[in-house]
Design a protein around this motif. Structure first.
Motif, PDB file in Angstrom:
ATOM      1  N   ASP A   1      24.696  23.567 -55.207  1.00 24.03           N
ATOM      2  CA  ASP A   1      23.584  23.826 -54.287  1.00 24.03           C
ATOM      3  C   ASP A   1      23.806  23.113 -52.957  1.00 24.03           C
ATOM      4  O   ASP A   1      23.714  21.891 -52.885  1.00 24.03           O
ATOM      5  N   VAL A   2      24.069  23.871 -51.898  1.00 27.11           N
ATOM      6  CA  VAL A   2      24.296  23.275 -50.573  1.00 27.11           C
ATOM      7  C   VAL A   2      23.001  22.758 -49.953  1.00 27.11           C
ATOM      8  O   VAL A   2      23.042  22.011 -48.987  1.00 27.11           O
TER       9      VAL A   2
ATOM     10  N   LEU B   1      23.928  18.409 -45.932  1.00 27.40           N
ATOM     11  CA  LEU B   1      24.313  18.496 -44.523  1.00 27.40           C
ATOM     12  C   LEU B   1      24.168  17.145 -43.828  1.00 27.40           C
ATOM     13  O   LEU B   1      25.070  16.705 -43.111  1.00 27.40           O
ATOM     14  N   MET B   2      23.068  16.457 -44.068  1.00 27.59           N
ATOM     15  CA  MET B   2      22.862  15.157 -43.434  1.00 27.59           C
ATOM     16  C   MET B   2      23.851  14.120 -43.965  1.00 27.59           C
ATOM     17  O   MET B   2      24.310  13.258 -43.220  1.00 27.59           O
ATOM     18  N   ALA B   3      24.209  14.215 -45.250  1.00 25.72           N
ATOM     19  CA  ALA B   3      25.216  13.300 -45.804  1.00 25.72           C
ATOM     20  C   ALA B   3      26.566  13.531 -45.130  1.00 25.72           C
ATOM     21  O   ALA B   3      27.285  12.579 -44.825  1.00 25.72           O
ATOM     22  N   ALA B   4      26.896  14.782 -44.878  1.00 27.90           N
ATOM     23  CA  ALA B   4      28.150  15.096 -44.184  1.00 27.90           C
ATOM     24  C   ALA B   4      28.123  14.554 -42.759  1.00 27.90           C
ATOM     25  O   ALA B   4      29.121  14.005 -42.283  1.00 27.90           O
ATOM     26  N   PHE B   5      26.984  14.682 -42.079  1.00 23.76           N
ATOM     27  CA  PHE B   5      26.836  14.107 -40.735  1.00 23.76           C
ATOM     28  C   PHE B   5      27.049  12.602 -40.788  1.00 23.76           C
ATOM     29  O   PHE B   5      27.783  12.037 -39.990  1.00 23.76           O
ATOM     30  N   ARG B   6      26.373  11.974 -41.719  1.00 20.63           N
ATOM     31  CA  ARG B   6      26.427  10.516 -41.825  1.00 20.63           C
ATOM     32  C   ARG B   6      27.847  10.026 -42.059  1.00 20.63           C
ATOM     33  O   ARG B   6      28.260   9.007 -41.523  1.00 20.63           O
ATOM     34  N   LYS B   7      28.616  10.772 -42.859  1.00 18.87           N
ATOM     35  CA  LYS B   7      29.984  10.372 -43.178  1.00 18.87           C
ATOM     36  C   LYS B   7      31.003  10.837 -42.140  1.00 18.87           C
ATOM     37  O   LYS B   7      32.167  10.459 -42.191  1.00 18.87           O
ATOM     38  N   GLY B   8      30.584  11.721 -41.222  1.00 19.78           N
ATOM     39  CA  GLY B   8      31.497  12.185 -40.182  1.00 19.78           C
ATOM     40  C   GLY B   8      32.493  13.228 -40.644  1.00 19.78           C
ATOM     41  O   GLY B   8      33.586  13.340 -40.093  1.00 19.78           O
ATOM     42  N   HIS B   9      32.131  14.021 -41.647  1.00 23.98           N
ATOM     43  CA  HIS B   9      33.014  15.065 -42.172  1.00 23.98           C
ATOM     44  C   HIS B   9      32.839  16.349 -41.347  1.00 23.98           C
ATOM     45  O   HIS B   9      32.107  17.262 -41.719  1.00 23.98           O
TER      46      HIS B   9
ATOM     47  N   LYS C   1      30.762  21.916 -40.142  1.00 24.56           N
ATOM     48  CA  LYS C   1      30.893  23.274 -39.582  1.00 24.56           C
ATOM     49  C   LYS C   1      30.731  24.327 -40.665  1.00 24.56           C
ATOM     50  O   LYS C   1      30.088  25.362 -40.457  1.00 24.56           O
ATOM     51  N   TRP C   2      31.304  24.073 -41.840  1.00 23.67           N
ATOM     52  CA  TRP C   2      31.207  25.032 -42.945  1.00 23.67           C
ATOM     53  C   TRP C   2      29.782  25.088 -43.495  1.00 23.67           C
ATOM     54  O   TRP C   2      29.243  26.166 -43.731  1.00 23.67           O
ATOM     55  N   LEU C   3      29.164  23.921 -43.680  1.00 20.44           N
ATOM     56  CA  LEU C   3      27.809  23.878 -44.231  1.00 20.44           C
ATOM     57  C   LEU C   3      26.803  24.601 -43.347  1.00 20.44           C
ATOM     58  O   LEU C   3      25.902  25.276 -43.864  1.00 20.44           O
ATOM     59  N   VAL C   4      26.941  24.463 -42.039  1.00 21.04           N
ATOM     60  CA  VAL C   4      25.995  25.109 -41.122  1.00 21.04           C
ATOM     61  C   VAL C   4      25.960  26.614 -41.361  1.00 21.04           C
ATOM     62  O   VAL C   4      24.921  27.253 -41.184  1.00 21.04           O
ATOM     63  N   LYS C   5      27.042  27.173 -41.814  1.00 25.47           N
ATOM     64  CA  LYS C   5      27.100  28.613 -42.090  1.00 25.47           C
ATOM     65  C   LYS C   5      26.532  28.970 -43.462  1.00 25.47           C
ATOM     66  O   LYS C   5      26.316  30.145 -43.741  1.00 25.47           O
ATOM     67  N   HIS C   6      26.292  27.982 -44.324  1.00 23.28           N
ATOM     68  CA  HIS C   6      25.896  28.270 -45.700  1.00 23.28           C
ATOM     69  C   HIS C   6      24.547  27.716 -46.130  1.00 23.28           C
ATOM     70  O   HIS C   6      23.979  28.191 -47.103  1.00 23.28           O
ATOM     71  N   VAL C   7      24.034  26.696 -45.443  1.00 19.19           N
ATOM     72  CA  VAL C   7      22.745  26.136 -45.865  1.00 19.19           C
ATOM     73  C   VAL C   7      21.607  27.077 -45.501  1.00 19.19           C
ATOM     74  O   VAL C   7      21.711  27.870 -44.564  1.00 19.19           O
ATOM     75  N   HIS C   8      20.526  26.981 -46.254  1.00 20.55           N
ATOM     76  CA  HIS C   8      19.327  27.785 -45.985  1.00 20.55           C
ATOM     77  C   HIS C   8      18.221  26.936 -45.391  1.00 20.55           C
ATOM     78  O   HIS C   8      17.306  27.460 -44.781  1.00 20.55           O
ATOM     79  N   GLN C   9      18.297  25.631 -45.623  1.00 20.18           N
ATOM     80  CA  GLN C   9      17.269  24.718 -45.133  1.00 20.18           C
ATOM     81  C   GLN C   9      17.917  23.714 -44.195  1.00 20.18           C
ATOM     82  O   GLN C   9      18.715  22.883 -44.622  1.00 20.18           O
ATOM     83  N   PHE C  10      17.555  23.793 -42.933  1.00 22.88           N
ATOM     84  CA  PHE C  10      18.066  22.838 -41.956  1.00 22.88           C
ATOM     85  C   PHE C  10      17.088  21.680 -41.843  1.00 22.88           C
ATOM     86  O   PHE C  10      15.883  21.860 -42.014  1.00 22.88           O
ATOM     87  N   PRO C  11      17.591  20.493 -41.548  1.00 22.62           N
ATOM     88  CA  PRO C  11      16.706  19.332 -41.421  1.00 22.62           C
ATOM     89  C   PRO C  11      15.728  19.506 -40.262  1.00 22.62           C
ATOM     90  O   PRO C  11      16.040  20.169 -39.272  1.00 22.62           O
ATOM     91  N   SER C  12      14.576  18.891 -40.400  1.00 23.28           N
ATOM     92  CA  SER C  12      13.579  18.936 -39.327  1.00 23.28           C
ATOM     93  C   SER C  12      14.036  18.063 -38.168  1.00 23.28           C
ATOM     94  O   SER C  12      14.958  17.252 -38.294  1.00 23.28           O
ATOM     95  N   ASP C  13      13.372  18.211 -37.034  1.00 25.52           N
ATOM     96  CA  ASP C  13      13.685  17.386 -35.865  1.00 25.52           C
ATOM     97  C   ASP C  13      13.537  15.903 -36.178  1.00 25.52           C
ATOM     98  O   ASP C  13      14.356  15.079 -35.759  1.00 25.52           O
ATOM     99  N   SER C  14      12.501  15.553 -36.905  1.00 23.53           N
ATOM    100  CA  SER C  14      12.293  14.135 -37.224  1.00 23.53           C
ATOM    101  C   SER C  14      13.392  13.608 -38.145  1.00 23.53           C
ATOM    102  O   SER C  14      13.826  12.468 -37.993  1.00 23.53           O
TER     103      SER C  14
ATOM    104  N   VAL D   1      37.352  21.066 -51.543  1.00 25.76           N
ATOM    105  CA  VAL D   1      36.596  20.684 -52.732  1.00 25.76           C
ATOM    106  C   VAL D   1      35.170  21.208 -52.626  1.00 25.76           C
ATOM    107  O   VAL D   1      34.631  21.784 -53.571  1.00 25.76           O
ATOM    108  N   CYS D   2      34.558  21.051 -51.455  1.00 25.18           N
ATOM    109  CA  CYS D   2      33.186  21.542 -51.237  1.00 25.18           C
ATOM    110  C   CYS D   2      33.116  23.058 -51.393  1.00 25.18           C
ATOM    111  O   CYS D   2      32.186  23.580 -52.015  1.00 25.18           O
ATOM    112  N   GLN D   3      34.092  23.753 -50.846  1.00 22.82           N
ATOM    113  CA  GLN D   3      34.115  25.211 -50.952  1.00 22.82           C
ATOM    114  C   GLN D   3      34.254  25.654 -52.409  1.00 22.82           C
ATOM    115  O   GLN D   3      33.593  26.603 -52.842  1.00 22.82           O
ATOM    116  N   GLN D   4      35.109  24.974 -53.154  1.00 21.52           N
ATOM    117  CA  GLN D   4      35.310  25.322 -54.562  1.00 21.52           C
ATOM    118  C   GLN D   4      34.041  25.071 -55.361  1.00 21.52           C
ATOM    119  O   GLN D   4      33.642  25.906 -56.171  1.00 21.52           O
TER     120      GLN D   4
END
Length: 87
Positions: free
Chosen positions: A30-31, A42-50, A55-68, A20-23
């Motif tokens: 907007d990822v 990405l953080m929502a996926a982490f929180r939900k354990g998806h 793994k897929w989002l890490v290859k497609h996002v342009h903005q990664f969360p900060s350390d904080s 569904v996310c890929q489609q």
């Protein structure tokens, strides 16, 4: 036109199905979108354990969360995600 937060809503309400996310992404979702609390897709996926979606989002996002931001969310991760990332 795909609403900006549709991918986020798919993660939260549709169980984080990778296909569904890929489609939605292929239709322009907007990822890098964030909700009103500044939680990214990405953080929502982490929180939900998806894990597959993460793994897929890490290859497609342009903005990664900060350390904080990552530190703030580590406490919300499920045991499944903690084991996967050995946290």
């Amino acid at each position: 036109v795909i609403p900006k937060l549709l991918l986020m809503k798919a993660l939260v309400y549709l169980g984080g199905h990778l296909e569904v996310c890929q489609q939605l992404f292929s239709y322009g979702a907007d990822v890098d979108s964030q909700d009103n609390r500044k939680v990214s897709v990405l953080m929502a996926a982490f929180r939900k354990g998806h894990l597959k979606v993460i793994k897929w989002l890490v290859k497609h996002v342009h903005q990664f969360p900060s350390d904080s931001e990552c530190t703030r969310f580590v406490s919300t991760l499920s045991d499944k995600v903690r084991q996967f990332f050995a946290l």
